[in-house]
Design an enzyme around this catalytic site. Sequence first.
Site, short mmCIF file in Angstrom:
data_model
loop_
_atom_site.label_atom_id
_atom_site.label_comp_id
_atom_site.label_asym_id
_atom_site.label_seq_id
_atom_site.Cartn_x
_atom_site.Cartn_y
_atom_site.Cartn_z
N HIS A 97 10.65 28.06 17.56
CA HIS A 97 10.67 27.75 16.12
C HIS A 97 11.40 26.43 15.85
CE1 HIS A 97 9.42 30.34 12.68
NE2 HIS A 97 9.96 29.33 12.02
N PHE A 122 16.39 10.60 6.16
CA PHE A 122 16.36 11.80 7.02
C PHE A 122 17.80 12.25 7.30
CE2 PHE A 122 15.91 13.83 11.28
CZ PHE A 122 14.93 14.76 10.97
C1 DLZ Z 1 12.62 30.23 10.12
C2 DLZ Z 1 13.71 29.23 10.28
C3 DLZ Z 1 14.51 29.22 11.45
C4 DLZ Z 1 14.28 30.18 12.58
N1 DLZ Z 1 15.53 28.38 11.59
C5 DLZ Z 1 15.78 27.49 10.59
C6 DLZ Z 1 16.85 26.54 10.72
O1 DLZ Z 1 17.63 26.53 11.69
N2 DLZ Z 1 17.03 25.63 9.70
C7 DLZ Z 1 16.22 25.61 8.59
O2 DLZ Z 1 16.42 24.75 7.72
N3 DLZ Z 1 15.22 26.50 8.44
C8 DLZ Z 1 14.98 27.42 9.41
N4 DLZ Z 1 13.96 28.33 9.26
C9 DLZ Z 1 13.22 28.36 7.96
C10 DLZ Z 1 12.07 27.33 7.87
O3 DLZ Z 1 12.56 26.00 7.66
C11 DLZ Z 1 11.17 27.68 6.66
O4 DLZ Z 1 11.94 27.80 5.50
C12 DLZ Z 1 10.39 28.98 6.88
O5 DLZ Z 1 9.68 28.93 8.09
C13 DLZ Z 1 9.39 29.19 5.70
O6 DLZ Z 1 8.42 28.16 5.66
#
Ligand code: DLZ
Length: 158
Positions: A97, A122
Amino acid sequence: MATSGTDLSFFDASTLPSGANMRVGIAVAEWNSQITDNLYRGAVDTLIELGVPTDCMVTYRVPGAFELPHACKKLIDRHDLSAVIAIGSVIQGETKHFDFICQSTAQGIMDLNTQQDVPVIFCVLTDNNLQQAIDRSGGQHGNKGVEAAVAAIKMAAL
Ligand code: DLZ
């Protein structure tokens, strides 16, 4: 990493353009909010220090880093902005992910930079663990939100 042991967040305001006539949008991801809140505070405090009026800042909050490019586009479409800062924190987990989110967020923000005129900065930390993120959001390596605000002012003045 090149920044190891280094705080890059010091800047000399007298060498930078004034932000007095600038309007800045900020998109903030809520995922890892203990990190993104500190990045946001560093960015806002620095924009104020560089002259951007608080009523000329617009903030959108989104669930995660993946949503940042969409929020940045909406900020640009809806407001007359000089620059946008995208703030997020992605921390390596056990699955792929991390790679997909980092890659798609970076590419989405780069696409905005090449396809329209408002610069998008960024400010997304992509760390191996929580401690690395803490160190870069107001810890021993400074606050990348501060650096993002300086970059926003420089790019807005181009
Ligand atoms: C799902 C997810 C994961 C596993 N880790 C993070 C992260 O470390 N930082 C972050 O900003 N978002 C994470 N997300 C959420 C995804 O960015 C996103 O919000 C979801 O996949 C819904 O589209």
